[in-house]
Design an enzyme around this catalytic site. Structure first.
Site, PDB file in Angstrom:
ATOM      1  N   ARG A   1      41.309  25.697  51.799  1.00 21.41           N
ATOM      2  CA  ARG A   1      40.488  25.701  50.588  1.00 21.41           C
ATOM      3  C   ARG A   1      40.126  24.284  50.134  1.00 21.41           C
ATOM      4  NH1 ARG A   1      39.293  29.306  46.218  1.00 21.41           N
ATOM      5  NH2 ARG A   1      39.590  28.408  44.141  1.00 21.41           N
TER       6      ARG A   1
ATOM      7  N   ILE B   1      33.976  27.221  42.083  1.00 25.55           N
ATOM      8  CA  ILE B   1      34.559  27.970  43.190  1.00 25.55           C
ATOM      9  C   ILE B   1      35.489  28.989  42.561  1.00 25.55           C
ATOM     10  CG2 ILE B   1      36.349  26.202  43.476  1.00 25.55           C
ATOM     11  CD1 ILE B   1      36.537  26.941  46.419  1.00 25.55           C
ATOM     12  N   SER B   2      35.361  30.239  42.969  1.00 24.05           N
ATOM     13  CA  SER B   2      36.104  31.320  42.326  1.00 24.05           C
ATOM     14  C   SER B   2      37.603  31.210  42.571  1.00 24.05           C
ATOM     15  CB  SER B   2      35.616  32.686  42.839  1.00 24.05           C
ATOM     16  OG  SER B   2      34.301  32.939  42.433  1.00 24.05           O
ATOM     17  N   GLN B   3      38.356  31.795  41.668  1.00 21.09           N
ATOM     18  CA  GLN B   3      39.813  31.941  41.790  1.00 21.09           C
ATOM     19  C   GLN B   3      40.133  32.576  43.152  1.00 21.09           C
ATOM     20  OE1 GLN B   3      41.060  34.903  39.065  1.00 21.09           O
ATOM     21  NE2 GLN B   3      43.247  34.495  39.264  1.00 21.09           N
ATOM     22  N   PRO B   4      41.164  32.114  43.849  1.00 23.00           N
ATOM     23  CA  PRO B   4      41.493  32.696  45.155  1.00 23.00           C
ATOM     24  C   PRO B   4      41.650  34.214  45.123  1.00 23.00           C
ATOM     25  CG  PRO B   4      42.735  30.677  44.833  1.00 23.00           C
ATOM     26  CD  PRO B   4      42.034  30.952  43.534  1.00 23.00           C
TER      27      PRO B   4
END
Length: 220
Positions: A35, A61-64
């Site tokens: 990431r 960037i979205s939360q995992p």
């Protein structure tokens, strides 16, 4: 270069598996795809934090967990052709490309598309195609798709995207009347003219801008 493998393993265990995500292909992909190359140098220390992070062009960037959840809902499998609306940093496309045969990803912001393309090339992802454009119109010449994942929220699911699904294909996207509060839905193309829609999690995504989404003013 710093080794983030321990943080990545911990993310998979504590943020994903512990919250009920169970598709082994998704967990494996999230554990293999780094990431940290998809965020700026100043953000790399926070790459595996349990939350979204800022990226270029004022986007995130979205939360995992959200990335993994959407990929799991889309039921992406080996051999699939996948369309992603909203390339962003490129991270979600890389996760999907670790499972699927080919991923087509679109972003309306040229800088984000160019940066994502460069990351894919440097990391060796040769099964991802990137273009700049209006994602709400899909990628008709590459259709049909086994899965479509939209990483931005629109007022409804565009018919043009539903029409680019293969029979049995799944579309996952945030939908809601509010610009910043939506519900994930999964649309499955059961037959040529029949679709099934399931409502899933409540989420908050950036607006889906385009002809079949929100207008340009929603971006500001």
């Amino acid at each position: 270069m710093a080794d983030f493998s321990q943080q990545r393993d911990a993310m998979v265990r504590h943020q994903l598996a512990a919250r009920g995500l169970h598709d082994p292909r998704v967990l494996d992909a999230m554990g293999r795809v780094p990431r940290e190359p998809f965020v700026g140098a100043s953000m790399q220390a926070f790459a595996y934090d349990d939350g979204p992070l800022p990226i270029d062009a004022g986007q995130t960037i979205s939360q995992p967990y959200i990335v993994a959840r959407m990929v799991e809902l889309a039921r992406i499998a080996p051999g699939d052709r996948v369309l992603e609306i909203g390339a962003g940093s490129g991270y979600a496309a890389a996760v999907m490309a670790a499972i699927a045969a080919r991923v087509f990803t679109i972003d309306r912001i040229e800088r984000l598309a160019a940066l994502a393309r460069g990351r894919f090339e440097s990391l060796g992802y040769d099964n991802i195609d990137v273009r700049t454009g209006d994602g709400t119109q899909g990628w008709p010449e590459a259709a049909p798709f086994d899965a479509i994942v939209a990483s931005a929220g629109g007022p409804g699911v565009p018919d043009v995207l539903k029409g680019q699904l293969a029979i049995g294909g799944r579309l996952v996207m945030p939908v809601g009347a509010s610009l910043h509060a939506q519900q994930l839905v999964r649309v499955t193309r059961v037959e040529a003219a029949r679709f099934e829609t399931e409502a899933k999690d409540h989420v908050a995504f950036v607006p889906l801008i385009g002809v079949f989404g929100w207008g340009d003013e929603a971006a500001y």
